[in-house]
Scaffold this active site. Sequence first.
Site, mmCIF file in Angstrom:
data_model
loop_
_atom_site.group_PDB
_atom_site.id
_atom_site.type_symbol
_atom_site.label_atom_id
_atom_site.label_comp_id
_atom_site.label_asym_id
_atom_site.label_seq_id
_atom_site.Cartn_x
_atom_site.Cartn_y
_atom_site.Cartn_z
ATOM 1 N N CYS A 100 63.849 54.633 50.216
ATOM 2 C CA CYS A 100 63.342 54.406 51.850
ATOM 3 C C CYS A 100 62.116 54.743 52.014
ATOM 4 C CB CYS A 100 64.492 54.497 52.595
ATOM 5 S SG CYS A 100 64.577 56.226 53.153
ATOM 6 N N CYS B 40 61.710 58.564 52.090
ATOM 7 C CA CYS B 40 61.290 59.025 50.673
ATOM 8 C C CYS B 40 59.720 58.966 50.470
ATOM 9 C CB CYS B 40 62.190 58.353 49.666
ATOM 10 S SG CYS B 40 64.033 58.453 49.892
ATOM 11 N N CYS C 67 75.492 35.399 40.948
ATOM 12 C CA CYS C 67 74.892 35.291 42.474
ATOM 13 C C CYS C 67 73.684 36.187 42.630
ATOM 14 C CB CYS C 67 76.054 35.413 43.415
ATOM 15 S SG CYS C 67 76.836 37.291 43.707
ATOM 16 N N CYS D 94 74.364 39.712 42.000
ATOM 17 C CA CYS D 94 74.188 40.303 40.597
ATOM 18 C C CYS D 94 72.875 40.463 40.246
ATOM 19 C CB CYS D 94 74.694 39.134 39.383
ATOM 20 S SG CYS D 94 76.493 38.679 39.709
ATOM 21 N N ASP E 242 31.986 30.986 42.421
ATOM 22 C CA ASP E 242 31.088 31.637 41.719
ATOM 23 C C ASP E 242 30.343 30.274 41.471
ATOM 24 O OD1 ASP E 242 29.534 33.214 39.985
ATOM 25 O OD2 ASP E 242 30.687 31.775 38.324
ATOM 26 N N ASP F 127 34.723 32.123 36.701
ATOM 27 C CA ASP F 127 35.089 31.676 35.253
ATOM 28 C C ASP F 127 34.633 32.781 34.023
ATOM 29 O OD1 ASP F 127 32.335 31.196 35.528
ATOM 30 O OD2 ASP F 127 32.541 29.588 33.911
ATOM 31 N N ASP G 54 33.118 37.781 36.972
ATOM 32 C CA ASP G 54 34.042 37.311 38.282
ATOM 33 C C ASP G 54 35.546 38.048 38.176
ATOM 34 O OD1 ASP G 54 31.978 35.703 38.902
ATOM 35 O OD2 ASP G 54 32.879 34.127 37.368
#
Length: 818
Positions: free
Chosen positions: A12, A15, A85, A88, A505, A703, A707
């Site tokens: 949590c 912690c 489910c 699990c 770019d 690309d 970048d």
Amino acid sequence: MRKTFKVTGMSCATCANSVNSVLEHTKGVEDVSVNVVNDTADVTFDENTIDTSGIIAAIESAGYGAFLLDDSLERVSLRVEGMTCATCVGNVEKTLSKLEGTENVTVSLASNKATLKYNPKKIRVSEMKKAVQEIGYDITLEEEIDDSEDPDVAKMRIAKKKMLSSAIIAAIVMTLMVVHMFIATVPFYTPIVAALGAPVVFYFGFHVHKGSFKSLKNLSPNMDVLVSLGSMPPYLIGLMGLFFPVTTFIEMATAIMTFHLIGKFLESRAKGKASQAIKKLVELGAKSARIVVDGEEIEVSTKELSQGDLMVIRPGEKIPTDGVIKEGSTTIDESLATGESMPVKKERGDEVIGATINKQGAIKAEVTKVGKDTFLSQVITLVEQAQGSKVPIQEFADRVTGYFVPIIMLLTLMTFGSFLLFTDFHQGIMGTMSFLPWVNPDQSPLILAFVTATAVLVIACPCALGLGTPTALMVGSGIGADKGILIRNGEAVQTLKDIKLVAFDKTGTLTLGEPVVTDLKTNTIDKTEFLQIAGSLEKGSEHTLAQAILKAANDEGLSMKTVHNFEALSGRGVKGTINDTTYYIGNRRLMDEQNIDYQSFEHIIESLENEAKTAMFLSDGDKILGVVAVSDALKKDAKAVIQSIENLGIKTAMITGDNERTANAIAKKAGISHVIAGVLPDGKVDEVKRLQDAHGLVAMIGDGINDAPALKQANVGIALGTGTDVAIEAADVTLIRDELSLILTSIELSRNIFRKIKENYFWAWFYNAVAIPFAMFGLLHPMIGAAAMSVSSLNVVYNSLRLRRKKMTAHMDVQYET
């Protein structure tokens, strides 16, 4: 120095605060960021004062475990068997996440897969398998799965067999019940239905009871527990009818298990349809190849190919794997990779992509990539990553489903007790609804309590909650793959729909990335000598502008001179020595650094820049020898795409290293609203940060290698598939085809996927919110509840499949310029 540590044992925010506090008070630690969601701690520290072992010791002193996350982490995909489910899914995720050496664990109910990164030095796959088996499930490495039968097909076959067998028996039981109740007494009725119902409840439903027992043993009850409690106790209590004149519930138990098995079969079939994208991609690959060994051709499986093998590919055959042509020429249908329907001419030295089709000539190609390194495998990996990832909205649902089954069990006990204690109250409510044929308030309080409690158990459905996100992601990512859009993770789906600004770019993204020399103005030397010097200098550079100058020199048939002390000056140009003279070619910034006067050429430069051309000076260190201008044409769909993005209410920006005048000229042609010019490669990240501060969520399109950091910094990084591997690896979304219109399709797809996810959650919550109270007041029969529970899961899956019918219209608004 900055390092990331995996922290184990945190549960949590408290912690995380404890770990944060301990590290902040540790000598040598300069900065700390603890993430309880990822169980990581990013620590900046003085390596002269403390080392990584000291930081681990500090974390351990607070009561937690820790280890350094290094670059040796491996990614693995595991098939998980036995999940039914969302509970699990949570159980498997928690178990794998708690193991030392694992991180980024995601488990998908829709695909029955777990994907994670692990440190082979800390943990083995066999240890993961053992840990998962201990909580009632099983895992298998994807590579270990038998190729002879698809696991999903095998699972569906088994589910169908159980479903048909139980359905036939249940139909006989229901027929006997109707005859016995309304037509004539059936001799030995109870022994007959008990004998018929036993195999349905205990044999065909054995996997349900097994999963139920293991989940209860591990104090993590799942969907199996609800079905098991809804079928086994009614059957066992019904056996009392063999000895005492009591109501038998054997028919109810048989029907509940049968409805559950029918639902699971239909669900697995629907999930199979949802996962067809991966299967289609896998089927695209060639199964065998012909290679030359000792001068002879032999046929081998594509799995046996190795780098350096020489493949023989005849017309009409698929290219077995990625390679480079060594002999022959041909045309190849590369629509799989590029979306371009016209075959592409290929000659010696050209690269070929695995799974594309050789159309005409016979060729021999050397294998360059095999296995997971091939183009097709990388596409499959990206799609699998997307299907196995989670959307932030799912985190709340996951937390709730962890408590869902225990809450239902508690409500069941409360309902049972309430009917016994407040019988008149409940009978009064049931009396107002007695027009429903299954509502009978005149039964004894004990029978009413038992039947109603059973209905609460079997009506509740955590499956629908667990399937809401993964099925929508699975279908959506498959649609994206068909259209040339590869989404790496679910978070990108949720973020992309809300993007406020798209940053581009320039070179290779907005423009063709094929610049050509358009103008040449010389001073003290002729144009031939100018091109020869400039071409010789640029020969050592990989920049697209440099390649344009080199090509212009080669086209003139000029021989290149030897260059010594070559140096690429990032964002400015290059320099090198030719025959004891040091030359410079680059922009104003480079000339200013060298104190070279260029004012006499300023008017020429400005004129060229106003025409959206990039102009560069050539100097011998003392004076300007001339100016060369290079132009890179906009892509044909650039202007229309920019306009369409702006019409969606999303701002656009261009980040470029060009000077402001050239950048503004290009932006004006493209219709871009915001221009950021003169940006050095390492400055793109800072510019993206500024855009985020000013506009909010930012998507970056690029690309190139330079970048990649900006793509990582952006809220959503989008890489063009024609770009570098580094850019693609850094991106959240990859566009396989070099079409900017796919950006619009990506945004529309993300909105469609997220809309389906919200719809799925609405129907899942609505179903449970309405059905459970109805069942608690005795207004739903358990058999109807079992059927409704199955329908609710199917509704979520089939709602996700409806994504396929949704037409993608965003790209249709794009009018290409000719």
